[in-house]
Structures are given as structure tokens and as C-alpha cells.
Enzyme design. Structure first.
Site, PDB file in Angstrom:
ATOM      1  N   HIS A 135       0.855  -1.197   0.000  1.00 26.99           N
ATOM      2  CA  HIS A 135       0.000   0.000   0.000  1.00 26.99           C
ATOM      3  C   HIS A 135       0.887   1.241   0.000  1.00 26.99           C
ATOM      4  CE1 HIS A 135      -4.050   1.809   1.459  1.00 26.99           C
ATOM      5  NE2 HIS A 135      -3.338   2.719   0.807  1.00 26.99           N
ATOM      6  N   HIS A 137       1.727   4.914  -1.561  1.00 25.51           N
ATOM      7  CA  HIS A 137       1.473   6.122  -2.341  1.00 25.51           C
ATOM      8  C   HIS A 137       2.845   6.635  -2.769  1.00 25.51           C
ATOM      9  CE1 HIS A 137      -2.817   6.998  -1.006  1.00 25.51           C
ATOM     10  NE2 HIS A 137      -2.448   6.028  -0.179  1.00 25.51           N
ATOM     11  N   LYS A 218      -6.425  -0.154  -8.744  1.00 25.75           N
ATOM     12  CA  LYS A 218      -6.839   0.324  -7.428  1.00 25.75           C
ATOM     13  C   LYS A 218      -8.162   1.075  -7.545  1.00 25.75           C
ATOM     14  CE  LYS A 218      -7.079   1.804  -3.224  1.00 25.75           C
ATOM     15  NZ  LYS A 218      -6.199   2.857  -2.695  1.00 25.75           N
ATOM     16  N   HIS A 247     -10.311   0.652  -1.750  1.00 28.13           N
ATOM     17  CA  HIS A 247     -10.614   1.539  -0.627  1.00 28.13           C
ATOM     18  C   HIS A 247     -12.091   1.861  -0.791  1.00 28.13           C
ATOM     19  CE1 HIS A 247      -9.628   5.556   1.617  1.00 28.13           C
ATOM     20  NE2 HIS A 247     -10.936   5.472   1.464  1.00 28.13           N
ATOM     21  N   HIS A 273      -6.760  -1.270   4.397  1.00 24.70           N
ATOM     22  CA  HIS A 273      -7.171  -0.780   5.723  1.00 24.70           C
ATOM     23  C   HIS A 273      -8.594  -1.235   6.074  1.00 24.70           C
ATOM     24  CE1 HIS A 273      -8.452   2.307   2.948  1.00 24.70           C
ATOM     25  NE2 HIS A 273      -7.233   2.801   2.869  1.00 24.70           N
ATOM     26  N   HIS A 321      -6.799  13.565   2.686  1.00 21.56           N
ATOM     27  CA  HIS A 321      -7.939  13.487   1.769  1.00 21.56           C
ATOM     28  C   HIS A 321      -8.472  14.853   1.372  1.00 21.56           C
ATOM     29  CE1 HIS A 321      -8.145   9.173   1.512  1.00 21.56           C
ATOM     30  NE2 HIS A 321      -7.801   9.145   2.787  1.00 21.56           N
ATOM     31  N   ASP A 361       0.555   2.513   3.759  1.00 22.65           N
ATOM     32  CA  ASP A 361      -0.214   3.699   3.345  1.00 22.65           C
ATOM     33  C   ASP A 361       0.696   4.929   3.389  1.00 22.65           C
ATOM     34  OD1 ASP A 361      -2.374   5.117   2.402  1.00 22.65           O
ATOM     35  OD2 ASP A 361      -3.720   4.575   4.025  1.00 22.65           O
TER      36      ASP A 361
END
Length: 568
Positions: A135, A137, A218, A247, A273, A321, A361
């Protein structure tokens, strides 16, 4: 003539043997050696006056008949066992696990040492497979330095740098970005694979990303994870033998968790998650742990549950976010994801093997260098709070150790179709190995091997007369330089892309490896982590019930593997 040694003297000279126990860092976890492949009195060790010398432990065999490197007398901790052995590496792969030496004069030798063989002293060290973080980014390339120094040797995820989309979602969108990221992968001494954006309701925008080199797709709620997008994405994955990571829909806008499960239609999917603080159907995304086709993982900020876990999550979530704390709806969205009850249950679900994997993450509600630390902190917390697992006893925590090491090694490899190359210490696999002093296990590796060559190590002052004077810190080694980099690390792609010749078309230097067998994986394939409980979450109290049992535990007030090991 026989010389009898005490266990202490033997361990100090050759490392622990069968029946000896080793504490993992400053935790309450103890592992016990189950088998010793070496032969008492015939052990090999390098150094002045030691065994590995010409005509003694070193034979006259030529390079073709001996390993390039051996790690002597190491304790192997892997999902399949906890053993003491010599490890042979040949042409960048693990060649054998057994007894090294000179077969001309020693009995029971399965690994011949020759003049072409380098030696890494493994006495007293623990060796694990390189970690796999699924995971990622890809916000900043410097993450790779942090991950590699922590013992992670494979990074899978998506992104294009610190773009707003990448800050929130693990997607490398479209063929142009995919080509550029695969070209960038040539510059880093780590195995890499990229996920395309899976949010589309028609197949062609997804197929073209797989054809461009994506190892999977994804689905992210920030791009709209609707039932239609889920169904379409999984259909493309089935056609291309690639994995889908998801997600889910925190706000339950397009449906509840039941709608998402229905859209899966029994097809394999990796749920990121799965507790939900990192995102997903509020408050009951945990229900998916009971589905046979769902491969669930956690991200590390909630691992383990401590007195500080809740406090740090709100601000972290707002930034990741792109939310505005002055907007009531944004604040409510953030608060809906942070629930002490489900985070506490997450600890227990890991300990019982219902949550199969753990990832970071990275820079998007997770810490790229702490996957391994937080895995073992969770194991420690559960040992202290819940006692021994079935199969373990007062003497050791072997089964618990195998369960937890599998969460960041073999199970992510199986999930994403790369277990034929990485994920465990087994003959034939790529020699991505991490060496640890037991006192620093899980925290600060001594050495990281990539493709059989030392990539990163704790190294002292380069101007010193010996390797150990301060300042000692992690430094890149020769595997990270020149042409060696491309020959010691892998880039994972889809079979479709490999068949289309993207390596030549993009001008890639690294060896590309197609992922495979992604679509026939089920929860039952998650080694030591295959429990499928029936889970319910109370919509008002957030209490988690698994197979009729309330899952709750107290937050930790202090953890091992923490400030004792770090100045800052």
C-alpha cells in the site's frame, strides 16, 4: 577427541541451536529454534584460525559448483519454520538451505564452499525475507530509502509524485504515467510494481493501463468506488490475471458494505485498511473479513491500538484526503472513520489471523519505514494482553511469530502474484534477505541484501581504519550503483505488458517479472492468517462481535521497539 561445550559457549561461538530461545528486541516474544541443519563439530565459520580455509572448510570446486555467497549459522525466521542453517546464494537467488562446508573432508555437507564463495557471518543473527509493502502512495521517491533501511525490499502501489490525486489515492493513472513510473523504477534498488486507476464503468480505460504495465488496479472512493466501477474493474482483472485493491465507500453514498460485497460477485479482491480508519464503509467494513474471496490488510497508523492512536488520526486524515476542517461535512466525514472500538478489535483480528496482511499507506495516513516495527509491536501487545496462542506455550511464541511475519512477507506476495519470486526464504527465490541482531530485531536491520548482493548496511566512518567507528548509520552499498542496481532488483508488470514487449519499448534496464495467479487466490491461501469469522458491528456503539465473541482490548500505554531505540 570430543569437546563438550555449554549451551552458552556454543551460542556465543556458532549462534543458538535446537531448543535455544531468542528474544525479539525488547518485546515479550520468544522464538525457539526448531531444527539445526548444521552438524555439531562440523560447523563452518570464517576468520583467522577458523574453519573456512583452503583445504579445510573450503573445497577445490570451481565457481559453477559452489555458491556465490553463504550466510553461515543463521537463524531463519519464516512462515514455514524457525531453524538454524547455512544459506547459499547463487546468481542472485537462494540456492539452498542446509549445511555448508567441504564435502571432500566433512560429512553431511549439502552446500560446497569454494574459492568463488563470499561469506557473510550469520552467527547470532536472525534472517528474514525482505518485507513487502502493498500500500504505497508514490508521493516522494525518498520513501524508498526509508523503506529499504527498515527491511522492506518490495513496494507495490501507485502514484506519480506529490500530485493531489497521489496524496490521496494509490493510483498511477493512464499509460503515459505508467510508462514514466516504470522508467523511474530503474533508478531505485528495490522491487517495484504499480497499480493503475480502477475507477471506470467501461473496460477499455482499465485494459489500456494493464497493457501499459500495471500489475493491477486500485479502486478508491475519492475517484468513486461505485458498484458499477467495482464490477467492471474486477471483470478486467479476471481477464488479465491481475489483482484489484480497494478503498471502499466511507460515506455509504453508492451503497453499504453489503452492496460492495455483492458487487464483488465472489471474485478475489484485496481490501486495504479493512478496519476503516484509513477509509472504507463506516462503521462496518470489518465484515468483509469473513468473505472467502476477500484478502484483508491493515495499514500501520492504527497498529497497535495505543492511547495516542485516536488523537493523531483526525489531522492526518484531513490533510491526506484534501478536507477542510472549517466545513462541517468534511469534519463529519473524518470523524466517521475514527472509532476506538473497531481499532481495538483490529488488534485481536490480527492476532487470530482474520486480518491477513499489514502495509504502510505511505505518506497518506501511514509511515513507510514502520511496517515491520508495528507488526511486531502488535504481536507483543497481543501476547501481553491475550497470552499464548493455541500451539504456543510457556517456552516460545513460534506460531505467533510465524503468523505475524507472514503478514508482511508471503501473504502480500501471494495476494499480488509475486510469490514465485519473493516473499519467503526458499530455494529458487530471489535473494532479498534481511539480517538482524536479535536486540534490534524488527527495528534496525544490520544488513539488507537485494538479489544476493548487499544493498544497504549499517556502516561506520568510511575514512576509518576499520568498518565500525562512529558515525554508524545506514549507507547504500555496491548493489545500488551502476549496472548492479538493475541486476539485483525487479520490476513487476502484467503478463499482458510483458508479452507486448514494454521492456524494449520503454527502454527499461531492470528485469521485468510478470505477476501471475492473482485471480485464483482465496482467504484460505493466506498462510497462518485465514480465519473467516462472521463479524457484526453495532451501528451505535461500534462494538465488534466475531463468531459471537465481543472483541475488545485496552490501548497500550507503553510499547517496546520505541524510544529505547531512537534519539528522536
Amino acid at each position: 577427541m570430543t569437546l563438550r561445550l555449554s549451551r552458552r559457549a556454543y551460542a556465543e561461538m556458532f549462534g543458538p541451536t535446537t531448543g535455544d530461545r531468542v528474544r525479539l528486541a525488547d518485546t515479550e516474544l520468544l522464538i525457539e529454534i526448531e531444527r539445526d541443519y548444521t552438524i555439531y563439530g562440523e560447523e563452518v565459520k570464517f576468520g583467522g584460525g577458523k574453519v573456512i580455509r583452503d583445504g579445510m572448510g573450503q573445497s577445490q570446486r570451481v565457481a559453477a559448483d559452489v555458491p556465490d555467497t553463504i550466510i553461515t549459522n543463521a537463524v531463519i525466521l519464516d512462515h514455514w519454520g524457525i531453524v538454524k542453517a547455512d544459506i547459499a546464494i547463487k546468481h542472485g537467488r537462494i540456492a539452498a538451505i542446509g549445511k555448508a562446508g567441504n564435502p571432500d573432508i566433512q560429512p553431511g555437507v549439502t552446500i560446497a564452499i569454494g574459492a568463488a564463495t563470499e561469506v557473510i557471518a550469520g552467527e547470532g543473527l536472525i534472517v528474514t525475507a525482505g518485507g513487502i509493502d502493498t500500500h504505497i502512495h508514490f508521493i516522494s521517491p525518498q520513501q524508498i530509502d526509508e523503506a529499504l533501511a527498515s527491511g522492506v525490499t518490495t513496494m507495490l502501489g501507485g502514484g506519480t509524485g506529490p500530485a493531489t490525486g497521489t496524496n490521496a489515492t494509490t493510483c498511477t493513472p493512464g499509460p503515459w504515467h505508467m510508462e514514466r513510473m516504470l522508467q523511474a523504477a530503474d533508478g531505485w534498488p528495490i522491487n517495484l510494481g504499480f497499480l493503475g486507476k480502477g475507477n471506470a464503468s467501461l473496460p477499455q480505460p482499465l485494459v489500456e493501463q494493464i497493457a501499459a504495465g500495471a500489475i493491477g488496479l486500485k479502486l478508491h472512493e475519492d475517484w468513486g468506488t461505485t458498484p458499477a466501477a467495482i464490477d467492471n474493474c474486477l471483470s478486467v482483472a479476471d481477464d488479465t490475471d491481475t489483482q484489484v485493491a480497494i478503498h471502499t465507500d466511507t460515506l455509504n453514498e453508492a451503497g453499504f458494505v453489503e452492496s460492495t460485497v455483492a458487487a464483488f460477485k465472489g471474485r478475489t479482491i484485496h481490501t486495504y485498511h479493512t478496519e476503516g480508519a484509513g477509509g472504507g464503509h463506516a462503521p462496518d467494513i470489518l465484515k468483509v473479513c469473513g468473505e472467502a474471496n476477500v484478502l484483508p490488510s491493515s495499514t500501520n497508523p492504527t497498529r497497535p491500538y495505543t492511547i495516542n492512536t485516536l488523537d493523531e488520526h483526525l489531522d492526518m486524515l484531513m490533510v491526506c484526503h484534501h478536507l477542510d476542517p472549517s466545513i462541517a461535512e468534511d469534519l463529519a466525514f473524518a470523524e466517521s472513520r475514527i472509532r476506538r472500538e473497531t481499532i481495538a478489535a483490529e488488534d485481536i483480528l490480527h492476532d487470530l489471523g482474520a486480518l491477513s496482511m499489514l502495509s504502510s499507506d505511505s505518506q497518506a495516513m501511514g509511515r513507510v519505514g514502520e511496517v515491520i516495527i508495528r507488526t511486531w509491536q502488535t504481536a507483543h501487545k497481543m501476547k501481553v494482553q491475550r497470552g499464548a496462542l493455541p500451539g504456543d506455550g510457556a517456552r516460545n511464541d513460534n506460531f505467533r511469530a510465524k503468523r505475524y511475519v507472514a503478514k508482511y512477507t508471503i501473504n502480500p506476495a501471494i495476494t499480488h502474484g509475486i510469490a514465485h519470486e519473493v516473499g519467503s526464504i526458499e530455494p529458487g527465490k530471489w535473494a532479498d534477505l534481511v539480517l538482524w541482531e536479535p536486540a534490534f530485531f524488527g527495528i534496525k536491520p544490520s544488513m539488507i541484501l537485494k538479489g544476493g548482493m548487499i544493498a544497504v548496511a549499517q556502516m561506520g566512518d568510511p575514512n576509518a581504519s576499520i568498518p565500525t567507528p562512529q558515525p554508524v548509520h545506514y549507507r547504500e552499498m555496491f548493489a545500488t550503483r551502476g549496472g548492479a542496481l538493475a541486476r539485483t532488483s525487479l520490476t513487476f508488470v502484467s503478463q499482458m505488458a510483458a508479452d507486448a514487449g514494454i521492456a524494449e519499448r520503454y527502454g527499461l534496464a531492470k528485469r521485468i517479472v510478470p505477476v501471475r495467479n492473482c485471480r485464483n487466490v482465496t482467504k484460505a491461501d493466506m498462510i497462518h492468517n485465514a480465519w473467516r469469522p462472521s463479524i457484526s458491528v453495532d451501528p451505535e456503539t461500534y462494538d465488534v462481535i466475531a463468531d459471537g465473541q465481543l472483541l475488545t482490548c485496552e490501548p497500550a500505554t507503553v510499547l517496546p521497539m520505541a524510544q529505547r531505540y531512537f534519539l528522536f
